[in-house]
Design a protein around this motif. Structure first.
Motif, PDB file in Angstrom:
ATOM      1  N   LEU A  98      47.360  40.185  44.383  1.00 34.87           N
ATOM      2  CA  LEU A  98      46.619  41.377  45.156  1.00 34.87           C
ATOM      3  C   LEU A  98      45.681  41.708  44.239  1.00 34.87           C
ATOM      4  N   GLY A  99      44.484  41.836  44.922  1.00 32.36           N
ATOM      5  CA  GLY A  99      43.354  42.335  44.182  1.00 32.36           C
ATOM      6  C   GLY A  99      42.342  41.232  43.569  1.00 32.36           C
ATOM      7  N   GLY A 100      42.821  40.058  43.970  1.00 31.18           N
ATOM      8  CA  GLY A 100      41.922  38.942  43.479  1.00 31.18           C
ATOM      9  C   GLY A 100      40.669  38.902  43.804  1.00 31.18           C
ATOM     10  N   GLY A 101      39.624  38.793  42.732  1.00 24.53           N
ATOM     11  CA  GLY A 101      38.271  38.996  43.011  1.00 24.53           C
ATOM     12  C   GLY A 101      37.560  40.247  42.182  1.00 24.53           C
ATOM     13  N   ASN A 102      38.816  40.977  41.626  1.00 22.00           N
ATOM     14  CA  ASN A 102      38.269  42.447  40.765  1.00 22.00           C
ATOM     15  C   ASN A 102      37.713  41.926  39.472  1.00 22.00           C
ATOM     16  N   CYS A 103      37.905  40.797  39.018  1.00 28.21           N
ATOM     17  CA  CYS A 103      37.234  40.186  37.735  1.00 28.21           C
ATOM     18  C   CYS A 103      35.853  40.006  37.989  1.00 28.21           C
ATOM     19  N   GLN A 104      35.525  39.707  39.032  1.00 26.85           N
ATOM     20  CA  GLN A 104      34.060  39.499  39.258  1.00 26.85           C
ATOM     21  C   GLN A 104      33.254  40.730  39.527  1.00 26.85           C
ATOM     22  N   VAL A 105      34.115  41.674  39.776  1.00 31.61           N
ATOM     23  CA  VAL A 105      33.444  43.191  39.950  1.00 31.61           C
ATOM     24  C   VAL A 105      33.249  43.634  38.403  1.00 31.61           C
ATOM     25  N   SER A 106      34.406  43.484  37.691  1.00 32.66           N
ATOM     26  CA  SER A 106      34.252  43.946  36.151  1.00 32.66           C
ATOM     27  C   SER A 106      33.386  43.341  35.388  1.00 32.66           C
ATOM     28  N   THR A 107      33.150  41.969  35.728  1.00 33.19           N
ATOM     29  CA  THR A 107      31.953  41.314  34.942  1.00 33.19           C
ATOM     30  C   THR A 107      30.746  41.581  35.443  1.00 33.19           C
ATOM     31  N   THR A 108      30.541  41.893  36.748  1.00 30.17           N
ATOM     32  CA  THR A 108      29.479  42.286  37.095  1.00 30.17           C
ATOM     33  C   THR A 108      28.867  43.689  36.409  1.00 30.17           C
ATOM     34  N   LEU A 109      29.860  44.680  36.450  1.00 26.16           N
ATOM     35  CA  LEU A 109      29.593  45.908  35.696  1.00 26.16           C
ATOM     36  C   LEU A 109      29.369  45.631  34.250  1.00 26.16           C
TER      37      LEU A 109
ATOM     38  N   ALA B 253      48.689  49.522  50.022  1.00 17.87           N
ATOM     39  CA  ALA B 253      48.371  50.943  50.552  1.00 17.87           C
ATOM     40  C   ALA B 253      46.661  51.292  50.288  1.00 17.87           C
ATOM     41  N   LYS B 254      46.337  50.819  49.345  1.00 19.33           N
ATOM     42  CA  LYS B 254      44.798  50.969  49.245  1.00 19.33           C
ATOM     43  C   LYS B 254      43.993  49.970  50.017  1.00 19.33           C
ATOM     44  N   GLY B 255      44.618  49.088  50.724  1.00 16.73           N
ATOM     45  CA  GLY B 255      43.847  48.122  51.511  1.00 16.73           C
ATOM     46  C   GLY B 255      43.665  46.573  50.788  1.00 16.73           C
ATOM     47  N   TYR B 256      44.038  46.394  49.736  1.00 20.03           N
ATOM     48  CA  TYR B 256      43.995  45.252  48.877  1.00 20.03           C
ATOM     49  C   TYR B 256      44.656  44.281  49.634  1.00 20.03           C
ATOM     50  N   LYS B 257      44.156  42.913  49.424  1.00 18.52           N
ATOM     51  CA  LYS B 257      44.960  41.786  50.098  1.00 18.52           C
ATOM     52  C   LYS B 257      45.116  40.771  48.883  1.00 18.52           C
ATOM     53  N   GLU B 258      45.934  39.763  49.349  1.00 12.08           N
ATOM     54  CA  GLU B 258      46.111  38.710  48.236  1.00 12.08           C
ATOM     55  C   GLU B 258      45.000  37.716  48.439  1.00 12.08           C
ATOM     56  N   ALA B 259      44.751  37.166  47.025  1.00  7.09           N
ATOM     57  CA  ALA B 259      43.436  36.365  47.099  1.00  7.09           C
ATOM     58  C   ALA B 259      43.689  35.666  45.742  1.00  7.09           C
ATOM     59  N   ASP B 260      42.743  34.593  45.629  1.00  3.61           N
ATOM     60  CA  ASP B 260      43.071  33.512  44.340  1.00  3.61           C
ATOM     61  C   ASP B 260      42.828  34.302  43.166  1.00  3.61           C
ATOM     62  N   ILE B 261      43.850  34.077  42.275  1.00  4.36           N
ATOM     63  CA  ILE B 261      43.659  34.660  40.823  1.00  4.36           C
ATOM     64  C   ILE B 261      44.213  33.490  39.916  1.00  4.36           C
ATOM     65  N   TYR B 262      43.685  33.361  38.738  1.00  2.38           N
ATOM     66  CA  TYR B 262      44.448  32.481  37.834  1.00  2.38           C
ATOM     67  C   TYR B 262      45.530  32.922  36.883  1.00  2.38           C
ATOM     68  N   VAL B 263      46.640  32.316  36.868  1.00  3.95           N
ATOM     69  CA  VAL B 263      47.605  32.601  36.189  1.00  3.95           C
ATOM     70  C   VAL B 263      48.136  31.506  35.290  1.00  3.95           C
ATOM     71  N   ASN B 264      47.884  31.578  33.839  1.00  8.33           N
ATOM     72  CA  ASN B 264      48.484  30.398  32.935  1.00  8.33           C
ATOM     73  C   ASN B 264      47.725  29.071  33.359  1.00  8.33           C
ATOM     74  N   GLY B 265      46.375  28.977  33.620  1.00  9.89           N
ATOM     75  CA  GLY B 265      45.801  27.775  33.976  1.00  9.89           C
ATOM     76  C   GLY B 265      45.933  27.247  35.438  1.00  9.89           C
ATOM     77  N   LYS B 266      46.668  27.883  36.151  1.00  2.75           N
ATOM     78  CA  LYS B 266      46.895  27.614  37.389  1.00  2.75           C
ATOM     79  C   LYS B 266      46.491  28.755  38.716  1.00  2.75           C
ATOM     80  N   LYS B 267      46.117  28.166  39.672  1.00  5.60           N
ATOM     81  CA  LYS B 267      45.421  29.079  40.792  1.00  5.60           C
ATOM     82  C   LYS B 267      46.521  29.488  41.696  1.00  5.60           C
ATOM     83  N   GLU B 268      46.830  30.961  41.519  1.00  6.55           N
ATOM     84  CA  GLU B 268      47.707  31.567  42.338  1.00  6.55           C
ATOM     85  C   GLU B 268      47.387  32.773  43.513  1.00  6.55           C
ATOM     86  N   LYS B 269      48.054  33.470  44.338  1.00  4.78           N
ATOM     87  CA  LYS B 269      47.646  34.243  45.096  1.00  4.78           C
ATOM     88  C   LYS B 269      47.989  35.804  44.297  1.00  4.78           C
TER      89      LYS B 269
END
Length: 269
Positions: free
Chosen positions: A70-81, A52-68
């Motif tokens: 919602l909001g994949g990429g937000n960790c780079q935003v928090s890191t930059t901040l 609803a906010k416009g987020y899409k599925e993107a790569d995230i890491y879960v338990n050492g594996k790459k998965e899809k």
């Protein structure tokens, strides 16, 4: 108001979904005001990533594996901040390392966010309001912190990453019944396990006055995952390749895959 700190990271991926998510989150965070003594929470401010906010599925890491997710990429935003905030010397009250090493900053410079158990929080420890500005431009995330500069103009702050240990992730071979025997393909690249610390170095008039450990981080090793095809009409061929996979030895697996691929073709002919 004056810019008191800034930091940028490059978005290496061409994935449009990730870039979309990063743009939404930067816009949500931009122009936020943090009063003196107030604690800012990344997760509370951004909220849950939803379609609803416009987020899409993107790569995230879960338990050492790459998965899809919602909001994949937000960790780079928090890191930059995070990196802008520590250079403004505001008080970090919560920060977590990623489970695995990330590519966009050096070890121990990251700040992961995840649901309700990993957040980035900082307190405005100054006597004046601070403002956050975040945006993307030309594939780069920018964060600026504005406020009243009360630090000495001759004082310089630097953060230095030090890797204190490494773990070899190795290679894991897995059977894949959807691939024909003879087919070998990489599913996921390796991530080296690392232990790291971040040093805060303060210089006055170019001379080092202090050097202290600012944080420590521990990143898991994640093996390179290689899929080995086991699909065949011949049970003997399947058994031979499965036995080779059991050894987890690259030469043994490649030899078995090649030999049984030829055997399967001859049988089909």
């Amino acid at each position: 108001e004056k810019e008191i700190a800034k930091f940028s990271t490059k978005i290496y991926t061409k994935e449009s979904e990730r870039q979309n998510n990063i743009g939404i989150t930067c816009k949500t965070l931009s122009s936020k005001k943090v009063e003196p003594g107030e604690t800012f929470s990344f997760c509370n401010t951004v909220g849950k990533a939803t379609t609803a906010k416009g987020y899409k599925e993107a790569d995230i890491y879960v338990n050492g594996k790459k998965e899809k997710g919602l909001g994949g990429g937000n960790c780079q935003v928090s890191t930059t901040l995070y990196n802008a905030v520590i250079r403004a010397e505001l008080e970090i009250t919560e920060r977590s390392a990623h489970s695995m090493i990330v590519s966009y900053v050096e070890p121990s410079m990251d700040a992961a966010i995840s649901g309700e158990y990993k957040d980035l929080k900082f307190k405005n420890s100054t006597k004046y309001p601070v403002y956050i500005e975040g945006y993307t431009d030309g594939g780069i995330i920018h964060f600026n912190v504005y406020g009243k500069e009360t630090r000495d103009a001759n004082r310089e702050v630097e953060f230095v990453s030090e890797t204190t240990g490494e773990t070899d992730p190795g290679v894991k071979y897995v059977a894949d019944g959807t691939l024909q025997i003879g087919t070998i393909s990489t599913q996921q690249s390796a991530h080296i396990g690392k232990k790291a610390k971040l040093w805060k170095v303060v210089k006055v008039n170019g001379k080092e006055e202090s050097r202290e450990v600012f944080n420590t981080s521990n990143y898991q090793a994640s093996p390179k995952i290689v899929r080995v095809g086991t699909a065949s009409d011949s049970q003997d061929a399947i058994n031979a390749v499965m036995a080779a996979i059991g050894t987890q030895d690259e030469a043994t697996i490649q030899a078995a895959a090649a030999a049984n691929c030829t055997a399967a073709r001859d049988a089909a002919a």
